[in-house]
Write a protein that holds these residues in place. Structure first.
Motif, PDB file in Angstrom:
ATOM      1  N   ILE A   1       0.967  -1.395  -0.055  1.00 59.36           N
ATOM      2  CA  ILE A   1       0.125  -0.024   0.027  1.00 59.36           C
ATOM      3  C   ILE A   1       0.815   1.323  -0.066  1.00 59.36           C
TER       4      ILE A   1
ATOM      5  N   GLU B   1       1.055   7.300   0.993  1.00 58.69           N
ATOM      6  CA  GLU B   1       0.347   8.450   1.080  1.00 58.69           C
ATOM      7  C   GLU B   1      -1.044   7.759   1.272  1.00 58.69           C
ATOM      8  N   GLU B   2      -1.433   6.628   0.902  1.00 56.63           N
ATOM      9  CA  GLU B   2      -2.689   6.283   1.139  1.00 56.63           C
ATOM     10  C   GLU B   2      -2.878   5.209   2.441  1.00 56.63           C
TER      11      GLU B   2
ATOM     12  N   GLN C   1      -2.879   5.532   5.747  1.00 56.75           N
ATOM     13  CA  GLN C   1      -3.732   6.042   6.906  1.00 56.75           C
ATOM     14  C   GLN C   1      -5.141   5.829   6.539  1.00 56.75           C
ATOM     15  N   GLN C   2      -5.612   6.335   5.341  1.00 56.58           N
ATOM     16  CA  GLN C   2      -7.096   5.912   4.971  1.00 56.58           C
ATOM     17  C   GLN C   2      -7.281   4.493   4.926  1.00 56.58           C
ATOM     18  N   VAL C   3      -6.233   3.686   4.287  1.00 57.50           N
ATOM     19  CA  VAL C   3      -6.622   2.018   4.235  1.00 57.50           C
ATOM     20  C   VAL C   3      -6.466   1.591   5.522  1.00 57.50           C
TER      21      VAL C   3
END
Length: 184
Positions: free
Chosen positions: A149, A152-153, A155-157
């Protein structure tokens, strides 16, 4: 989860100098116990207790041992309800978001007790996705996602995956029970 389980006393003990040096902390332990309960094969209590609490597991204060066993039984009871209940114990950051990484590492420590037996699920084309919300939280030694992952993605994931863990655990437990595996 049962309100009668004294998680504060357990947490205080695990963080104290009286606890075994190599024991799990509360979130790891909760994830580990969920993994033990969801195991495709029964794991003897002495074995999982030693894995969670280290070499001094046999010398735990009786009230702490009772809390740990009660927590295990509470997890099992929650998963066997007609409407299963899974309430993972995640840490909460000062910013207010949950941190599920320790819980997930604990769950995977339980998987590591019987890795070959777990392959039937993890390599399943139809149901292998059930472990994804847990695996999303696994990082390599450099702090990078083992699932690739992008940073930059991440934390949301991680937030979305943490929200999906209760349903995933229920699915994992039901997968093994529907394939004839005994209850823990």
């Amino acid at each position: 989860m049962s309100d009668e389980i004294d998680l504060e006393a357990l947490d205080a003990y695990l963080m104290s100098d009286d606890s075994p040096d190599d024991c799990m902390m509360l979130s790891d332990l909760d994830g580990f116990l969920h993994g033990v309960v969801c195991s495709p094969v029964p794991i003897p209590q002495d074995e999982w207790l030693s894995a969670a609490m280290g070499e001094r597991a046999t010398k735990l204060p009786p009230h702490i041992l009772e809390i740990i066993i009660d927590l295990h039984e509470d997890i099992l009871d929650g998963l066997t309800l007609p409407e299963p209940e899974v309430e993972p114990i995640f840490w909460e950051a000062k910013a207010g978001h949950v941190i599920a990484m320790d819980w997930c590492e604990g769950f995977m420590d339980a998987v590591a007790l019987r890795p070959k037996e777990w392959l039937r699920l993890t390599e399943s084309g139809a149901d292998g996705h059930l472990v994804t919300p847990i695996m999303v939280h696994m990082m390599d030694d450099n702090g990078h996602s083992v699932m690739g992952i992008p940073h930059e993605e991440l934390q949301q994931v991680l937030a979305e995956a943490a929200d999906a863990i209760p349903e995933a655990v229920t699915g994992i437990y039901q997968f093994w029970r529907s394939h004839g595996q005994p209850t823990a």
